[in-house]
Design an enzyme around this catalytic site. Structure first.
Site, PDB file in Angstrom:
ATOM      1  N   GLY A 162      11.952 -15.630 -21.464  1.00 30.11           N
ATOM      2  CA  GLY A 162      11.836 -15.006 -22.787  1.00 30.11           C
ATOM      3  C   GLY A 162      13.133 -15.039 -23.575  1.00 30.11           C
ATOM      4  CD  GLU A 171      11.691 -21.965 -18.302  1.00 35.87           C
ATOM      5  OE1 GLU A 171      11.876 -21.264 -17.297  1.00 35.87           O
ATOM      6  OE2 GLU A 171      11.382 -21.496 -19.396  1.00 35.87           O
ATOM      7  NE  ARG A 210       4.933 -17.610 -17.566  1.00 38.87           N
ATOM      8  CZ  ARG A 210       5.227 -18.161 -18.739  1.00 38.87           C
ATOM      9  NH1 ARG A 210       4.272 -18.622 -19.525  1.00 38.87           N
ATOM     10  NH2 ARG A 210       6.469 -18.274 -19.142  1.00 38.87           N
ATOM     11  CB  VAL A 227       1.515 -17.583 -25.040  1.00 32.02           C
ATOM     12  CG1 VAL A 227       0.961 -17.113 -26.371  1.00 32.02           C
ATOM     13  CG2 VAL A 227       2.130 -16.424 -24.277  1.00 32.02           C
TER      14      VAL A 227
HETATM   15  P1  ADP Z   1      13.254 -18.974 -21.234  1.00 37.63           P
HETATM   16  O1  ADP Z   1      12.722 -19.122 -19.842  1.00 37.63           O
HETATM   17  O2  ADP Z   1      14.118 -17.762 -21.414  1.00 37.63           O
HETATM   18  O3  ADP Z   1      12.193 -19.131 -22.269  1.00 37.63           O
HETATM   19  P2  ADP Z   1      14.098 -21.768 -21.507  1.00 37.63           P
HETATM   20  O4  ADP Z   1      14.990 -22.435 -20.524  1.00 37.63           O
HETATM   21  O5  ADP Z   1      12.647 -22.120 -21.469  1.00 37.63           O
HETATM   22  O6  ADP Z   1      14.293 -20.177 -21.425  1.00 37.63           O
HETATM   23  O7  ADP Z   1      14.619 -22.060 -22.964  1.00 37.63           O
HETATM   24  C1  ADP Z   1      14.060 -21.457 -24.106  1.00 37.63           C
HETATM   25  C2  ADP Z   1      14.554 -22.156 -25.346  1.00 37.63           C
HETATM   26  O8  ADP Z   1      15.984 -22.089 -25.422  1.00 37.63           O
HETATM   27  C3  ADP Z   1      14.242 -23.639 -25.419  1.00 37.63           C
HETATM   28  O9  ADP Z   1      12.965 -23.897 -25.921  1.00 37.63           O
HETATM   29  C4  ADP Z   1      15.325 -24.135 -26.368  1.00 37.63           C
HETATM   30  O10 ADP Z   1      15.010 -23.860 -27.711  1.00 37.63           O
HETATM   31  C5  ADP Z   1      16.503 -23.287 -25.972  1.00 37.63           C
HETATM   32  N1  ADP Z   1      17.326 -24.010 -24.960  1.00 37.63           N
HETATM   33  C6  ADP Z   1      17.246 -23.931 -23.617  1.00 37.63           C
HETATM   34  N2  ADP Z   1      18.154 -24.738 -23.022  1.00 37.63           N
HETATM   35  C7  ADP Z   1      18.846 -25.339 -24.007  1.00 37.63           C
HETATM   36  C8  ADP Z   1      19.933 -26.291 -24.057  1.00 37.63           C
HETATM   37  N3  ADP Z   1      20.532 -26.757 -22.964  1.00 37.63           N
HETATM   38  N4  ADP Z   1      20.362 -26.681 -25.293  1.00 37.63           N
HETATM   39  C9  ADP Z   1      19.800 -26.208 -26.420  1.00 37.63           C
HETATM   40  N5  ADP Z   1      18.792 -25.310 -26.449  1.00 37.63           N
HETATM   41  C10 ADP Z   1      18.314 -24.878 -25.261  1.00 37.63           C
END
Ligand code: ADP
Length: 458
Positions: free
Chosen positions: A166, A291, A295, A298
């Site tokens: 999140g 990542e 699950r 949404v």
């Molecule tokens: P969470 O599990 O908290 O949702 P994520 O790893 O899925 O975190 O990342 C959520 C969002 O953060 C991504 O969709 C992207 O917009 C931004 N993000 C994550 N990693 C990077 C990165 N290395 N560089 C730029 N933006 C990132």
């Protein structure tokens, strides 16, 4: 593995209703659980049976692992579907469900643990030959490792909580002088939110799109990709609008994304529905894994709309031992978009706006689907997340989806609480969104540049 007969839905809100509908379509009986705040909830009214599990606070109700397992056993369930959020990615809960002789509708607890630890997930992806964003080698052993990483790879860099989700515990750092204070704050936030202050560091990619691939795997070694979704409209790293297929992708990049996701799922011995998330540079077609979510997400309906595959039903079917033959290589048709309607005020920095919905009048007609638990008279509780409806539109192409979205958002009437409906109407007039050229930082930049309050959002 016997087919499922009665499922406990360990969740609330729109996803509890969604799971209930899929179960009913399959002839599976449903048992709902509810907190005192949800006595009059739609999932309670629709379920075959509903059991009260505690006061409003989630920790005293929807997060009570033992109580949920006990209710499942006492009500004769053979399985538990966790939805998303709450305990959906809680390996301990999955283990307890299995130990009680019940089927967990999701991947193995070991897979949940592995993917839930983002640093471990990255390492697995790299071993499976999936490109990953340049980052630290697992969790930072000490702060100095972050300093060394910055010196080697340059700035900006991104601090991430290994147990994160999140968008919490995530911080962009623009130079070495900011690093130590940012690390301290991020650790503090992560430990508050996840009880774990393990951090890792990645290069921050500033001009990218968020593209993710939906996979589904059975218990017999079958894995399929159901194509990708684009979720680049984000605020504070959280998704607001999603679409499928992703705009501006060549067929070769599209196929490559899917193949890579299937390879990772196979390497993880994956089962059930999962999402492999990537950041993608549309100029070069380069992408990198960030990542995997273990699950249903949404935004799953946009994939359902273009493939015609009921993903939640397939979660229940593969958990009951069925093979995936039925959804092998689904053909995508048209274009779909999802708009997350939350009880938040977009003219006041998206401040939550709980309260009683005096009138709830969703749109309908060709190409419109609205997944919601709300109705006129329903009270949005301050205890839970503020999602009140997912408006999903489907058209023959992206232009038609946009036109249908405008129609649907104009028809949608919600009185009594502030909602993000005006934000979505505003977004549909923005040239970057219409062209489909926006990146993940688009919204932050756009919101910083203008006083959106004074624009068309009122
Ligand atoms: P969470 O599990 O908290 O949702 P994520 O790893 O899925 O975190 O990342 C959520 C969002 O953060 C991504 O969709 C992207 O917009 C931004 N993000 C994550 N990693 C990077 C990165 N290395 N560089 C730029 N933006 C990132």
């Amino acid at each position: 593995m016997p087919r499922l007969k009665r499922v406990l839905i360990a969740n609330r809100g729109e996803i509890a209703v969604r799971v209930l509908r899929a179960a009913r379509d399959l002839g599976i009986e449903t048992v709902a659980v509810y907190s005192t705040a949800d006595r009059d909830a739609r999932h309670v009214a629709l379920a075959d049976r509903a059991v009260h599990i505690g006061p409003p606070s989630a920790s005293a109700s929807y997060l009570r692992r033992e109580a949920l397992v006990h209710v499942a056993q006492a009500s004769g369930c053979d399985s538990v579907h966790p939805g998303y959020g709450f305990l959906a990615e809680d390996a301990d809960f999955a283990r307890m469900v299995a130990a009680a002789g019940l089927t967990w509708v999701g991947p193995d607890p070991e897979t949940i643990t592995q993917m839930g630890d983002k640093a471990r997930a990255r390492a697995l992806a790299a071993r499976a030959g999936v490109p990953v964003v340049a980052g630290s080698d697992g969790i930072l052993r000490d702060d100095d490792e972050a300093v060394q990483f910055g010196r080697e790879h340059g700035y900006p860099l991104l601090l991430k909580a290994s147990a994160g989700g999140g968008g919490k515990g995530m911080r962009v750092v623009h130079g070495e002088e900011e690093l130590m204070p940012a690390l301290a704050l991020a650790r503090q936030e992560a430990s508050g939110a996840f009880g774990d202050d393990g951090m890792y560091v990645e290069r921050y990619l500033s001009s990218v799109r968020h593209v993710e691939v939906q996979v589904m795997a059975d218990h017999h070694g079958g894995v399929v990709s159901l194509g990708e979704r684009d979720c680049s409209v984000q605020r504070r790293h959280q998704k607001l609008v999603e679409e499928a297929p992703a705009p501006c992708l060549t067929d070769s990049v599209r196929n490559n994304l899917s193949e890579t996701a299937v390879r990772l799922a196979a390497a993880a011995n994956y089962r059930g529905a999962g999402t492999v998330e990537y950041l993608l540079d549309t100029a070069t077609g380069d992408f990198a894994f960030i990542e995997m979510n273990t699950r249903i997400q949404v935004e799953h309906p946009v994939t359902e709309e273009i493939t015609g595959v009921d993903l939640v039903a397939w979660q229940l079917r593969v958990a009951g031992g069925e093979r995936l033959d039925g959804i092998d290589s689904p053909v995508a048709r048209g274009h779909a978009m999802e708009f997350r309607i939350t009880a938040e005020d977009p003219t006041a920095d998206f401040r939550p706006s709980p309260g009683r919905i005096a009138r709830f009048d969703p749109p309908s007609g060709p190409g419109i689907r609205c997944d919601t638990h709300c109705y006129s008279g329903w009270t949005v509780s301050p205890y839970y997340d503020s999602l009140i409806a997912k408006l999903v539109v489907h058209g023959t192409d992206r232009d038609e989806s946009i036109r249908r979205a405008r129609r649907a958002l104009d028809e949608f009437e919600i009185d009594g609480v502030a909602t993000t409906l005006p934000f979505h109407r505003w977004l549909l007039d923005q040239p970057e969104f219409i062209d489909g050229t926006h990146t993940t930082s688009y919204l932050a930049e756009r919101l910083a540049r203008t006083h959106i309050q004074q624009e068309a959002m009122t």
